[in-house]
Enzyme design. Structure first.
Site, PDB file in Angstrom:
ATOM      1  N   HIS A 117      -2.530  -4.497  16.163  1.00  0.00           N
ATOM      2  CA  HIS A 117      -3.270  -5.113  15.223  1.00  0.00           C
ATOM      3  C   HIS A 117      -4.706  -5.329  15.725  1.00  0.00           C
ATOM      4  CE1 HIS A 117       0.618  -6.097  13.463  1.00  0.00           C
ATOM      5  NE2 HIS A 117      -0.094  -6.236  12.302  1.00  0.00           N
ATOM      6  N   CYS A 177       2.654 -11.698  19.027  1.00  0.00           N
ATOM      7  CA  CYS A 177       1.612 -11.125  18.025  1.00  0.00           C
ATOM      8  C   CYS A 177       2.189 -11.638  16.621  1.00  0.00           C
ATOM      9  CB  CYS A 177       1.525  -9.749  18.094  1.00  0.00           C
ATOM     10  SG  CYS A 177       0.469  -9.200  16.606  1.00  0.00           S
ATOM     11  N   CYS A 197      -2.902  -7.183  20.653  1.00  0.00           N
ATOM     12  CA  CYS A 197      -1.941  -6.505  20.370  1.00  0.00           C
ATOM     13  C   CYS A 197      -2.408  -5.040  20.183  1.00  0.00           C
ATOM     14  CB  CYS A 197      -1.434  -7.075  19.030  1.00  0.00           C
ATOM     15  SG  CYS A 197      -0.363  -5.975  17.969  1.00  0.00           S
ATOM     16  N   HIS A 232       4.006   1.566   2.468  1.00  0.00           N
ATOM     17  CA  HIS A 232       5.331   0.995   1.954  1.00  0.00           C
ATOM     18  C   HIS A 232       5.861   1.665   0.799  1.00  0.00           C
ATOM     19  CE1 HIS A 232       2.553  -2.575   3.114  1.00  0.00           C
ATOM     20  NE2 HIS A 232       3.492  -2.387   3.954  1.00  0.00           N
ATOM     21  N   LYS A 290      -2.769   4.599  11.327  1.00  0.00           N
ATOM     22  CA  LYS A 290      -1.742   4.115  10.299  1.00  0.00           C
ATOM     23  C   LYS A 290      -2.319   3.354   9.474  1.00  0.00           C
ATOM     24  CE  LYS A 290       2.213   1.184  10.298  1.00  0.00           C
ATOM     25  NZ  LYS A 290       2.553  -0.219  10.531  1.00  0.00           N
ATOM     26  N   CYS A 329       2.757  -8.622  14.258  1.00  0.00           N
ATOM     27  CA  CYS A 329       3.936  -7.965  14.291  1.00  0.00           C
ATOM     28  C   CYS A 329       5.073  -8.900  14.248  1.00  0.00           C
ATOM     29  CB  CYS A 329       4.064  -7.345  15.887  1.00  0.00           C
ATOM     30  SG  CYS A 329       2.998  -6.077  16.056  1.00  0.00           S
ATOM     31  N   HIS A 349       0.797  -1.230   0.094  1.00  0.00           N
ATOM     32  CA  HIS A 349       0.023  -0.036   0.040  1.00  0.00           C
ATOM     33  C   HIS A 349       0.877   1.146  -0.108  1.00  0.00           C
ATOM     34  CE1 HIS A 349       0.824   0.609   4.248  1.00  0.00           C
ATOM     35  NE2 HIS A 349       0.135  -0.750   4.715  1.00  0.00           N
ATOM     36  N   LYS A 407      -3.519  -2.525   5.535  1.00  0.00           N
ATOM     37  CA  LYS A 407      -4.202  -3.432   4.554  1.00  0.00           C
ATOM     38  C   LYS A 407      -5.071  -4.094   5.765  1.00  0.00           C
ATOM     39  CE  LYS A 407      -4.134  -4.887   0.869  1.00  0.00           C
ATOM     40  NZ  LYS A 407      -5.141  -4.476  -0.538  1.00  0.00           N
TER      41      LYS A 407
HETATM   42  N1  MSP Z   1       9.441  -7.396   7.608  1.00  0.00           N
HETATM   43  C1  MSP Z   1       9.653  -5.929   8.441  1.00  0.00           C
HETATM   44  C2  MSP Z   1      10.613  -5.192   8.181  1.00  0.00           C
HETATM   45  C3  MSP Z   1      11.867  -6.242   8.364  1.00  0.00           C
HETATM   46  S1  MSP Z   1      13.403  -5.384   8.081  1.00  0.00           S
HETATM   47  C4  MSP Z   1      14.552  -6.209   8.573  1.00  0.00           C
HETATM   48  C5  MSP Z   1       8.203  -5.227   8.268  1.00  0.00           C
HETATM   49  N2  MSP Z   1       7.766  -5.170   7.098  1.00  0.00           N
HETATM   50  S2  MSP Z   1       6.343  -4.261   6.895  1.00  0.00           S
HETATM   51  O1  MSP Z   1       6.176  -4.703   5.278  1.00  0.00           O
HETATM   52  O2  MSP Z   1       5.435  -4.541   7.604  1.00  0.00           O
HETATM   53  O3  MSP Z   1       6.677  -2.918   6.741  1.00  0.00           O
HETATM   54  C6  MSP Z   1       7.906  -2.208   5.967  1.00  0.00           C
HETATM   55  C7  MSP Z   1       7.798  -0.727   6.147  1.00  0.00           C
HETATM   56  O4  MSP Z   1       6.624  -0.335   5.842  1.00  0.00           O
HETATM   57  C8  MSP Z   1       8.144  -0.299   7.636  1.00  0.00           C
HETATM   58  O5  MSP Z   1       8.969   1.034   7.482  1.00  0.00           O
HETATM   59  C9  MSP Z   1       6.692   0.061   7.983  1.00  0.00           C
HETATM   60  O6  MSP Z   1       7.032   1.271   8.786  1.00  0.00           O
HETATM   61  C10 MSP Z   1       6.267   0.858   6.644  1.00  0.00           C
HETATM   62  N3  MSP Z   1       4.962   1.017   6.667  1.00  0.00           N
HETATM   63  C11 MSP Z   1       3.727   0.168   6.844  1.00  0.00           C
HETATM   64  N4  MSP Z   1       2.693   0.999   6.905  1.00  0.00           N
HETATM   65  C12 MSP Z   1       2.779   2.279   6.988  1.00  0.00           C
HETATM   66  C13 MSP Z   1       2.280   3.201   6.949  1.00  0.00           C
HETATM   67  N5  MSP Z   1       0.828   3.381   7.080  1.00  0.00           N
HETATM   68  N6  MSP Z   1       2.926   4.749   6.886  1.00  0.00           N
HETATM   69  C14 MSP Z   1       4.135   4.495   6.566  1.00  0.00           C
HETATM   70  N7  MSP Z   1       4.881   3.536   6.607  1.00  0.00           N
HETATM   71  C15 MSP Z   1       4.553   2.375   6.950  1.00  0.00           C
HETATM   72  O7  MSP Z   1       7.868  -4.352   9.183  1.00  0.00           O
END
Ligand code: MSP
Length: 526
Positions: free
Chosen positions: A158, A130, A155, A24, A305, A133, A21, A308
């Site tokens: 979530h 969790c 959590c 990311h 935040k 997470c 999304h 999905k």
């Molecule tokens: N797999 C772990 C990271 C492992 S690194 C060794 C993870 N993955 S994630 O797909 O959930 O998130 C990846 C990145 O996307 C994180 O930096 C997270 O903060 C960012 N974001 C996910 N949702 C977000 C928002 N709504 N806003 C901004 N960034 C966000 O965590």
């Protein structure tokens, strides 16, 4: 230690349980802009991104979809995560998947090293976990469940019940690193940024650290512990290692030495993993900690935040299909203070697109180029010594904006840098309104002034193309082509940013061409 001319920046690796999304996408574009900026400053910049494919969450998603975890990961990487890089115009240098052999081998080597050094021991784990997470939770961190989960501990991120784990695990002696970590934060005050996150992490470590469970016995989808086939490595422990497994640690030490340490760009939700556990793991292996850990804020939808799982996710392509990738990159990095949370709204995006990109920058570029075509047959005119205070003011703005942007980018204040560069757009628009080149064109007597004004504006566009190319690579490439600047000055990516604010760089006599619309008008529905 890598040389000062090296700049290695890494994004977190993304879970493949679902499609990306815009949250990311936000991490990706920020890292890409910082990498491109440093690359265009003559540094050996290296951008690493990738996918985090092991763990319970992905295993469960795969099972629910009736395929193996590997099949699921392959599909998501091909159909969703690699395409994201194209959608957002990310110029990454590598893409690591944690199911690749290079990662698995190096993770096992790292584990063995820590085990041999006495930093890993076997113990009993009893506590909460969790799966969303992929994190062990202390009971103090849990919230009371609502609605269907009333009466249960959930959590807070979530909103779902945590699982109770009781198993024999391997532990990493994280608690032993408390003093070394505090020392690191003290001697390198800018190691964790921004300040708010730094303060929170320092306070957290000061309260004391527990050892960390780093293996799971009741899970199959993970990297086997090399000395005990009944356990797989805890997903975060192995995922963090991607930053060194992708850059040659354990296999190509020479390359590794030129790259490491990395700048870790992460969302604030995962700052603790990167600023506490990760440096401790590196210290245990006698490796240098990261260069810095910068935590950006969250994209919020309705004050929460974006995610999905809460059905608030917006696909990046929903935005780029309408506005283009440059506008996506510009909007999120300009509108949100980097390091703080920011709300997304379609209205705000559309308003900025029209005012700043289409009417501000795009229109400026097309007006200047079409006036050079009309009044000088497309040849960049010689200002001929007819320069006055107003023209000098533009040159001063270019110079100052560049210096401010350079300083801001050094601090990762991306929005400040863009704002500063935009003073050139605004000043140039004001300058044209005041100088009225279309009036100067009416008389032969003012032809010298007309040349001075259009030269000044064209050279301003040259500076804008250079300064904005890390942020908007597609539009600036079109502008560079129309200015025909490549012929004498070389490729756009080769223009040093630090020199961009120098004036009178565009060669007089350059024959400019037509400009493709940079930011086409969006047809609104209904
Ligand atoms: N797999 C772990 C990271 C492992 S690194 C060794 C993870 N993955 S994630 O797909 O959930 O998130 C990846 C990145 O996307 C994180 O930096 C997270 O903060 C960012 N974001 C996910 N949702 C977000 C928002 N709504 N806003 C901004 N960034 C966000 O965590």
């Amino acid at each position: 230690m890598s040389s000062p001319s090296s700049f290695f920046i890494a994004t977190p690796i993304f879970y493949v349980n679902d499609v990306p999304h815009i949250g990311h996408g936000y991490t990706e574009i920020a890292a890409d802009v910082l990498a491109r900026w440093n690359r265009q400053n003559g540094k050996d910049a290296w951008l690493l991104t990738g996918t985090d494919e092991h763990g319970q969450k992905i295993q469960r998603t795969a099972v629910a979809n009736g395929v193996s975890p590997q099949e699921w990961a392959d599909k998501l990487v091909e159909d969703a995560w690699l395409p994201l890089l194209k959608t957002l115009d990310i110029a990454n240098d590598d893409f690591i998947r944690t199911t690749e052999e290079r990662h698995i081998t190096a993770v096992q080597k790292f584990l063995t090293r820590l085990y041999d050094k006495g930093f890993i021991y076997k113990g009993e784990y009893e506590g909460f976990y969790c799966v969303g997470c992929e994190e062990y939770k202390a009971s103090a961190d849990l919230a009371e469940g609502q609605a269907e989960f009333e009466g249960e501990k959930v959590c807070p991120i979530h909103g779902r019940p945590v699982e109770v784990l009781k198993e024999t695990n391997y532990f990493f002696t994280l608690s032993k690193f408390q003093d070394q970590l505090l020392e690191l934060y003290k001697t390198r005050p800018d190691f964790i940024q921004p300040e708010s996150v730094r303060n929170e992490i320092v306070a957290f470590v000061q309260r004391g650290l527990d050892d960390l469970s780093i293996s799971r016995a009741q899970l199959e989808w993970g990297i086997e512990i090399p000395w005990d086939a009944d356990h797989v490595t805890y997903v975060w422990f192995e995922a963090l290692l991607n930053y060194i497994t992708a850059t040659g640690w354990g296999s190509d030490e020479e390359t590794f030495a030129t790259r490491w340490p990395a700048v870790q760009l992460v969302g604030k939700d995962i700052a603790r993993f990167h600023a506490v556990i990760w440096p401790a793991m590196l210290m245990a292996a006698d490796l240098e900690p990261p260069a810095r850990v910068f935590a950006h804020g969250w994209l919020l939808v309705g004050g929460e935040k974006m995610s999905k799982s809460k059905l608030t996710g917006i696909a990046p392509s929903d935005i780029t299909e309408v506005f283009g990738s440059d506008a996506f990159r510009y909007y999120f990095l300009r509108a949100i203070t980097f390091g703080s949370d920011g709300s997304f709204s379609w209205e705000d995006l559309a308003a900025r697109y029209e005012a700043e990109l289409a009417n501000g920058f795009g229109n400026l570029a097309s007006r200047v180029l079409s006036m050079i075509a009309r009044y000088f047959d497309g040849v960049v005119p010689d200002p001929n010594g007819e320069l006055g205070d107003a023209d000098q003011a533009i040159r001063d703005t270019m110079h100052k904006a560049t210096a401010v942007a350079m300083d801001a980018m050094e601090r990762f204040a991306i929005n400040e840098a863009i704002q500063s560069i935009w003073t050139i757009v605004d000043e140039l628009n004001g300058y044209l309104t005041e100088q009225e080149p279309w009036v100067l064109a009416k008389s032969d007597e003012t032809r010298g002034r007309l040349a001075a004004v259009l030269y000044t504006a064209a050279d301003g566009l040259r500076a804008l193309a250079v300064l904005l190319s890390p942020v908007m690579p597609a539009a600036t490439a079109k502008l560079w082509t129309a200015l025909n600047a490549g012929e004498k000055l070389g490729a756009l990516e080769g223009q040093l940013l630090s020199e961009a604010g120098k004036s009178d760089v565009l060669p007089v006599g350059t024959v400019v061409g037509a400009l493709e619309p940079l930011f086409p008008r969006i047809e609104s529905e209904g």
